[in-house]
Every structure is written in C-alpha cells, then in structure tokens.
Design a protein around this motif. Structure first.
Motif, PDB file in Angstrom:
ATOM      1  N   VAL A   1      87.230 -27.389 -24.650  1.00  0.00           N
ATOM      2  CA  VAL A   1      87.414 -28.830 -24.811  1.00  0.00           C
ATOM      3  C   VAL A   1      88.200 -29.380 -23.622  1.00  0.00           C
ATOM      4  CG1 VAL A   1      87.311 -28.750 -27.325  1.00  0.00           C
ATOM      5  CG2 VAL A   1      89.521 -28.502 -26.173  1.00  0.00           C
ATOM      6  N   PRO A   2      88.186 -30.680 -23.401  1.00  0.00           N
ATOM      7  CA  PRO A   2      88.932 -31.247 -22.273  1.00  0.00           C
ATOM      8  C   PRO A   2      90.430 -30.953 -22.361  1.00  0.00           C
ATOM      9  CG  PRO A   2      87.380 -32.853 -23.139  1.00  0.00           C
ATOM     10  CD  PRO A   2      87.384 -31.707 -24.097  1.00  0.00           C
ATOM     11  N   VAL A   3      91.019 -30.686 -21.216  1.00  0.00           N
ATOM     12  CA  VAL A   3      92.467 -30.544 -21.072  1.00  0.00           C
ATOM     13  C   VAL A   3      92.941 -31.705 -20.200  1.00  0.00           C
ATOM     14  CG1 VAL A   3      94.350 -29.150 -20.111  1.00  0.00           C
ATOM     15  CG2 VAL A   3      92.449 -28.040 -21.344  1.00  0.00           C
ATOM     16  N   THR A   4      93.883 -32.480 -20.703  1.00  0.00           N
ATOM     17  CA  THR A   4      94.323 -33.680 -20.002  1.00  0.00           C
ATOM     18  C   THR A   4      95.849 -33.683 -19.878  1.00  0.00           C
ATOM     19  OG1 THR A   4      94.535 -35.044 -22.007  1.00  0.00           O
ATOM     20  CG2 THR A   4      92.349 -34.918 -20.988  1.00  0.00           C
ATOM     21  N   VAL A   5      96.351 -34.596 -19.064  1.00  0.00           N
ATOM     22  CA  VAL A   5      97.791 -34.707 -18.816  1.00  0.00           C
ATOM     23  C   VAL A   5      98.209 -36.156 -18.999  1.00  0.00           C
ATOM     24  CG1 VAL A   5      99.618 -34.508 -17.064  1.00  0.00           C
ATOM     25  CG2 VAL A   5      97.837 -32.747 -17.228  1.00  0.00           C
ATOM     26  N   LYS A   6      99.369 -36.373 -19.615  1.00  0.00           N
ATOM     27  CA  LYS A   6      99.960 -37.705 -19.719  1.00  0.00           C
ATOM     28  C   LYS A   6     101.317 -37.660 -19.034  1.00  0.00           C
ATOM     29  CE  LYS A   6     100.825 -41.513 -22.929  1.00  0.00           C
ATOM     30  NZ  LYS A   6     102.244 -41.808 -22.656  1.00  0.00           N
ATOM     31  N   CYS A   7     101.529 -38.516 -18.038  1.00  0.00           N
ATOM     32  CA  CYS A   7     102.727 -38.437 -17.212  1.00  0.00           C
ATOM     33  C   CYS A   7     103.339 -39.823 -16.995  1.00  0.00           C
ATOM     34  CB  CYS A   7     102.395 -37.799 -15.862  1.00  0.00           C
ATOM     35  SG  CYS A   7     101.330 -38.830 -14.807  1.00  0.00           S
ATOM     36  N   ARG A   8     104.445 -39.856 -16.278  1.00  0.00           N
ATOM     37  CA  ARG A   8     105.063 -41.081 -15.759  1.00  0.00           C
ATOM     38  C   ARG A   8     104.692 -41.213 -14.285  1.00  0.00           C
ATOM     39  NH1 ARG A   8     108.933 -44.272 -18.950  1.00  0.00           N
ATOM     40  NH2 ARG A   8     108.988 -43.248 -20.982  1.00  0.00           N
ATOM     41  N   ILE A   9     105.121 -42.316 -13.661  1.00  0.00           N
ATOM     42  CA  ILE A   9     104.871 -42.459 -12.218  1.00  0.00           C
ATOM     43  C   ILE A   9     105.955 -41.749 -11.409  1.00  0.00           C
ATOM     44  CG2 ILE A   9     103.542 -44.592 -12.435  1.00  0.00           C
ATOM     45  CD1 ILE A   9     106.032 -46.154 -11.609  1.00  0.00           C
ATOM     46  N   GLY A  10     107.010 -41.286 -12.095  1.00  0.00           N
ATOM     47  CA  GLY A  10     108.085 -40.563 -11.439  1.00  0.00           C
ATOM     48  C   GLY A  10     109.297 -40.525 -12.348  1.00  0.00           C
TER      49      GLY A  10
END
Length: 341
Positions: free
Chosen positions: A140-149
């Motif tokens: 299945v898809p592996v995704t990332v959720k992040c900040r801009i820094g």
C-alpha cells in the motif's frame, strides 16, 4: 521508485486522494471517522497517530481496529526506528488500511521524548530510511506528513532536504503542514496558531516536484480555501475546521471529486449515527464516546447551543442511549422551523 502513472494504477488511484481529514491526536478515533464518513464517500480519513511500539505490542483491535464503512482510511504511525515502523506498517496493511503515513510534524513534548514527530525534520536521512523500510514491507502507499521546518531552520533548505530524501526513498505522497514547528517554548496548541503560515513555500515545492504528489495542510478553514489550494498542489487536508464544523464535508464529493450523487440528508446521517451509537453501547461502550465528536454538527444553526448542551451533559449520564441524540435533533428541527415561520 515507481513512475507516476504506474503508482496511480498500482495503488488504485492514490492520486485521486485530493481531500483528506487530518490525523488529530485524541480526536480522529473510529467514532469520529464514522461520523465524517456519513458526509463524504471519497475523502481520505486518517487515524490518530499510533506509536509503532503500540501497534506492534498493544491491543490491536482497540488501537488499530476500524470498520469497513470508514474506508478510505489511512493509518498514521509515529516512530524513528525503521525496523519497528516497517513491522507496524505490515500490521496496518494486514488489518486493511489503504495507506501508511509517517508523522514528521507533531511538536508535542511526548513525541519529542521518543525522538520522532517534528524533530525528525532535523534528520531527513533517518526519515528516508524509515520510508525505505516500510516500502519494502508493504504494497500500500507509504506517505509522509511534515512541517516546513523546525526552530531556526531555514525552511528553504529544511523542506528541500526532507522532500528530496523521502522522494528518493519512494514515498508516494508528501503532505506538508505549511508552518514551522517550534519545539521549545510553544505548546502543541500554540504551534498550530502562532508560527505564520507559508503556503507559498509549499507551492514552490510542488513546482519543484511536478510529478510527485504534494498536499497542503494548516489553517485551511473552508471548502472555498481548499479549492483554491488545489490550483497549486495535488491535495488539501483540513483538520480542526472540519472537526468543529463537520458540515464543511457535505459538499466535498461534489466540489472536489465531481460526484453528482445527491448529498446525504441530515435525517439519514442522524439515523445512522443513532444506530451506530446504540451498537457501540451494546458492545460495552458509552454514548459520549460517539457524541463528543457530534457537538459541532449544527454550528451556527438555530438551536445549536442547546444541541451542544444536551450532547455535552445528557450523553454523559449513566445508561444514556441514542434517544439523547434524537431529542437534541428534534429540538434543532423545531428551532429551524420556528425561525423560518
């Protein structure tokens, strides 16, 4: 990394996931997701963040369980150990989640003490290793959720570094909360409000990666704003605005996905949630587990204050059933009729 076209075909159109409800700790549990699913057939719904160790060693039905009716639903994991995250991802896939997302954005002290969440913005190589390990474990898809820094990082450098590493590692999407996270001196709540939003930074990242899925999150308050963002990025994610006013979701299928099917009626939504609540109670749960997510349903409508009061008080009484919801809803209907008269 699979080409764009192949990824879209392999993952049953992940690139169609243009609208999502954000993962929110203590909020987006299975009862919340069931409510949100009544308003939209297509929006991608996320779990709360689940720590990899909890997914591996904890009570899986309690921590990871969900109903088939919640789909499409994605599991968000927290952690920084590639082997543990890969195993937690495997478990999530086996339980039926259609996506595994890695949290690289939460700024809470609890998360920092475990060396994951937003502090991973400082170590993009570790994030890439985690993504690579998960990609080798699941289909299945592996995704990332992040900040801009974070903190004093240069957001141009920090976001580029993370995006470059995770895309090379094979991530299928990068969801970006368009704010910095300040790991010292600001609470999680303040981190959602005080650091300024920088949507243009996310737009620039999308121009840099035209063939990768990049979604935006942070401070989006309405469907009109969501539609505007989709002129610049591939997906948009709403969090607290939707939680406090679920009615925002009512037009998502039409405006975002072009689905011309009739939107569900409030009568049908209330009927479904009453049946769902009584089922939960029959299994040993409490009405308030469900109704706490329904308090904002009639935001701004006649009778909304009394609706909130009843769901916040009567639903917490011992032995409370869906009758509380029906009484509160009838009061809303009466208030609307009287105002229209």
């Amino acid at each position: 990394m699979l080409p764009v076209a192949d990824r879209a075909e392999t993952y049953s159109g992940y690139w169609n996931d243009r609208f999502a409800v954000a993962p929110m700790i203590d909020w987006t549990d299975r009862h919340c997701r069931m409510l949100h699913r009544q308003f939209t057939r297509h929006a991608l719904l996320y779990t709360e963040m689940v720590v990899a160790d909890a997914a591996i060693h904890g009570n899986r039905d309690r921590i990871l369980g969900f109903a088939e009716a919640e789909h499409p639903v994605a599991l968000q994991l927290g952690g920084s150990d590639p082997a543990k995250l890969a195993e937690a991802a495997r478990i999530g896939e086996a339980m039926g989640y259609r996506e595994i997302n890695l949290n690289v954005g939460c700024p809470s002290d609890r998360v920092q003490s475990g060396t994951f969440g937003a502090c991973l913005m400082r170590t993009p190589d570790i994030v890439a290793a985690c993504v690579d390990a998960m990609k080798h474990k699941v289909a299945v898809p592996v995704t990332v959720k992040c900040r801009i820094g974070v903190d004093d990082q240069d957001t141009e450098v920090a976001l580029d570094a993370l995006a470059g590493r995770v895309f090379n590692a094979g991530t299928d999407a990068l969801w970006v909360h368009a704010r910095k996270a300040w790991l010292k001196g600001l609470s999680p709540k303040e981190n959602r409000e005080i650091p300024p939003l920088d949507y243009e930074r996310v737009y620039r990242l999308k121009r840099q990666y035209p063939n990768q899925f990049i979604g935006i999150n942070g401070g989006v308050q309405s469907l009109d704003e969501a539609v505007h963002h989709l002129n610049h990025v591939d997906g948009v994610m709403l969090g607290r605005a939707v939680y406090h006013n679920p009615m925002i979701l009512l037009d998502v299928d039409t405006r975002i996905y072009g689905d011309g099917a009739a939107a569900p009626s409030m009568d049908a939504i209330i009927d479904h949630m009453c049946a769902y609540a009584d089922g939960h109670i029959a299994r040993g749960g409490r009405l308030s587990h469900v109704t706490r997510h329904m308090v904002g349903l009639f935001h701004g409508a006649p009778g909304a204050r009394r609706w909130r009061q009843m769901l916040s008080t009567d639903a917490n009484q011992t032995g409370a059933t869906s009758t509380v919801i029906r009484r509160a809803y009838e009061m809303i209907r009466t208030a609307v009729t009287e105002e229209a008269a």
